[in-house]
Write an enzyme that holds these catalytic residues in place. Structure first.
Site, mmCIF file in Angstrom:
data_model
loop_
_atom_site.group_PDB
_atom_site.id
_atom_site.type_symbol
_atom_site.label_atom_id
_atom_site.label_comp_id
_atom_site.label_asym_id
_atom_site.label_seq_id
_atom_site.Cartn_x
_atom_site.Cartn_y
_atom_site.Cartn_z
ATOM 1 N N ARG A 1 -11.413 -48.909 25.001
ATOM 2 C CA ARG A 1 -11.711 -47.530 24.656
ATOM 3 C C ARG A 1 -10.445 -46.821 24.200
ATOM 4 O O ARG A 1 -9.393 -46.941 24.821
ATOM 5 C CB ARG A 1 -12.249 -46.804 25.882
ATOM 6 C CG ARG A 1 -12.509 -45.354 25.581
ATOM 7 C CD ARG A 1 -12.915 -44.614 26.809
ATOM 8 N NE ARG A 1 -13.323 -43.265 26.446
ATOM 9 C CZ ARG A 1 -13.285 -42.240 27.282
ATOM 10 N NH1 ARG A 1 -12.883 -42.414 28.514
ATOM 11 N NH2 ARG A 1 -13.661 -41.050 26.887
ATOM 12 N N HIS B 1 -15.560 -37.290 23.956
ATOM 13 C CA HIS B 1 -16.786 -37.800 24.601
ATOM 14 C C HIS B 1 -17.774 -38.378 23.585
ATOM 15 O O HIS B 1 -18.972 -38.463 23.869
ATOM 16 C CB HIS B 1 -17.572 -36.692 25.342
ATOM 17 C CG HIS B 1 -16.842 -36.029 26.455
ATOM 18 N ND1 HIS B 1 -16.915 -34.668 26.670
ATOM 19 C CD2 HIS B 1 -16.049 -36.533 27.425
ATOM 20 C CE1 HIS B 1 -16.187 -34.361 27.733
ATOM 21 N NE2 HIS B 1 -15.652 -35.466 28.198
ATOM 22 N N ASN C 1 -10.905 -49.505 29.921
ATOM 23 C CA ASN C 1 -10.592 -48.103 29.647
ATOM 24 C C ASN C 1 -9.293 -47.793 30.379
ATOM 25 O O ASN C 1 -9.303 -47.500 31.574
ATOM 26 C CB ASN C 1 -11.751 -47.231 30.146
ATOM 27 C CG ASN C 1 -11.512 -45.752 29.904
ATOM 28 O OD1 ASN C 1 -10.491 -45.350 29.343
ATOM 29 N ND2 ASN C 1 -12.449 -44.932 30.347
ATOM 30 N N GLU D 1 -21.012 -45.055 28.787
ATOM 31 C CA GLU D 1 -20.028 -45.252 27.716
ATOM 32 C C GLU D 1 -19.614 -46.711 27.608
ATOM 33 O O GLU D 1 -19.395 -47.225 26.509
ATOM 34 C CB GLU D 1 -18.809 -44.367 27.979
ATOM 35 C CG GLU D 1 -19.118 -42.886 27.773
ATOM 36 C CD GLU D 1 -18.161 -41.957 28.489
ATOM 37 O OE1 GLU D 1 -18.223 -41.908 29.740
ATOM 38 O OE2 GLU D 1 -17.352 -41.296 27.832
ATOM 39 N N ARG E 1 -10.045 -26.666 32.464
ATOM 40 C CA ARG E 1 -9.695 -26.229 31.106
ATOM 41 C C ARG E 1 -10.424 -24.931 30.753
ATOM 42 O O ARG E 1 -11.604 -24.778 31.068
ATOM 43 C CB ARG E 1 -10.085 -27.298 30.083
ATOM 44 C CG ARG E 1 -9.353 -28.593 30.244
ATOM 45 C CD ARG E 1 -9.660 -29.537 29.093
ATOM 46 N NE ARG E 1 -9.328 -30.892 29.465
ATOM 47 C CZ ARG E 1 -10.158 -31.924 29.370
ATOM 48 N NH1 ARG E 1 -11.372 -31.769 28.877
ATOM 49 N NH2 ARG E 1 -9.775 -33.118 29.741
#
Ligand code: ADP
Length: 399
Positions: A91, A181, A7, A385, A242
């Site tokens: 990823r 996600h 990743n 993940e 955010r």
């Protein structure tokens, strides 16, 4: 069979070497600060032993060489040679509409990615592609697969992924909801079905990935039908830094008032807003909770806003799904923060959602936390993940 999951970001390269017979990580770690001063590799092996290697790491190729050195090291490595790595899974955050399904990596595909998908995740995709190039340079004969995070959301119906903008901006710029996600939502929805002893095709699920970035998805009979993140990961819940959902008119209004450029506005909404912006304390919810407990009202407000908006998403997704069999909590906050889980589920008794406060005391492990008489199951499922990427990689390479 060992699969190495990579990743890569702009200045970091995370890795996990997974033994697919047991589906456990034999080693994992992260090269931090690639191309910057103070680069370091943090490596974990044998299920918990740790080592740190401080070394100058100029680029992703140097980072990957360091990773290979670590996992094959006689002292803290877990394999003796790279030939023990059967495949590599990469990823990718968002491949637009061009790259959706997992794909076997070739030089041609890397070139297409460079030309066509950078703009869909300008902060992530360039690093991810550099990671792919580094791996191919060093291990050209090892099969590699790219797993795109947005794959799980390819089943969203058009009325859920389209925005109420003139249709030509979808055609011209591919402006639509992509979500984020996805690999996490996919993993926890499959795992929840497994621990419920049911097939995904028989379940309606709402998956809540609450971390630094947060998103909620509606999963109907094994397929995602909606998700709170949008064209970018800015939409939806209030997150660490955010803003999440807001009236788009605020954007142009503020740009005028504060004389902000588009890039400055983008940073403002992505890096200075959310829990950090409202509380003025931190983007990390642990700090914000401490402040709230000490009487800081804005810190408490930020937590209340996070929970209230998550509750609203759950309500709207129950409508989209026509009911829900289970709500799943995952990621840093979802897995560890009992207070937030309780705050989100509070007052939903009439909708058949009832938390058990004792069972809810769990942290970081799989558990049912609903009351016995709750119509809806509530489940904590730690996300994985990397394992999901390794499984997808194995499936493609095997085929
Ligand atoms: P990221 O989205 O960067 O992967 P995480 O999923 O780790 O981040 O989520 C980070 C958030 O989760 C932070 O707000 C932090 O407070 C919270 N968190 C992470 N670990 C824990 C923990 N062990 N206990 C309580 N909160 C945690």
């Amino acid at each position: 069979m060992n699969i190495l999951v990579i990743n890569a970001g702009s200045s970091s390269l995370k890795y996990q070497l997974i033994d697919m017979t047991t589906e456990t990580a034999r080693a994992k770690g992260n090269v931090e600060r690639i191309g910057l001063e103070g680069s370091v590799l943090k490596h974990q092996y044998n299920g918990g032993d740790k080592v740190e290697i401080q070394e100058d790491v100029q680029d992703h190729l140097a980072a990957f060489k360091l990773v290979i050195r670590a996992i094959t090291d006689p002292e803290y490595g877990v394999i003796s040679d790279i030939s023990e790595i059967s495949a590599i899974g990469h990823r990718m955050v968002n491949g637009g509409e061009r790259f959706i399904d997992p794909v076997l990596l070739t030089d041609e595909i890397i070139e297409t990615m460079k030309a066509e998908v950078i703009e869909f995740a300008p902060l992530h995709n360039p690093g991810a592609i550099m990671g792919m190039e580094a791996c191919r340079k060093l291990m050209p004969d090892t099969p590699m697969v790219v797993v795109v995070d947005t794959e799980f959301f390819k089943t969203l119906p058009d009325y859920a992924y389209m925005y109420g903008l003139p249709y030509d901006v979808y055609e011209q710029y591919k402006i639509r909801r992509y979500g984020a996600h996805g690999t996490s939502h996919k993993y926890v929805s499959l795992r929840a079905a497994e621990i419920m002893g049911k097939a995904p095709k028989d379940l309606k699920l709402i998956t809540c990935h609450l971390g630094n970035g947060s998103s909620i998805s509606a999963v109907k009979y094994g397929k995602a039908i909606d998700t709170s993140m949008g064209f970018t990961p800015l939409e939806g819940l209030i997150m660490g830094t955010r803003s999440g959902d807001l009236d788009p008119a605020i954007v142009t209004y503020l740009m005028e008032k504060k004389s902000m450029s588009p890039a400055e506005m983008n940073d403002y909404l992505n890096k200075e807003s959310g829990i950090l912006g409202v509380s003025g304390v931190s983007s990390d919810l642990r700090d914000v909770e401490d402040a709230a407990n000490a009487g800081n009202k804005r810190a408490q407000l930020a937590i209340n806003m996070l929970c209230y908006r998550a509750k609203k998403y759950i309500g709207s997704y129950m409508a989209a799904l026509d009911g829900v069999d289970a709500i799943i909590f995952t990621a840093g906050i979802g897995e560890n923060n009992a207070t937030v889980r309780k705050c989100i589920c509070d007052g939903l008794d009439n909708m058949g959602i009832k938390l058990d406060e004792t069972k809810n005391k769990v942290r970081g492990k799989e558990a049912f936390i609903n009351a016995d008489d709750s119509r809806t199951k509530i489940i904590v499922v730690p996300t994985n993940e990397e394992l999901m990427i390794a499984r997808e990689t194995k499936a493609i390479v095997g085929a």
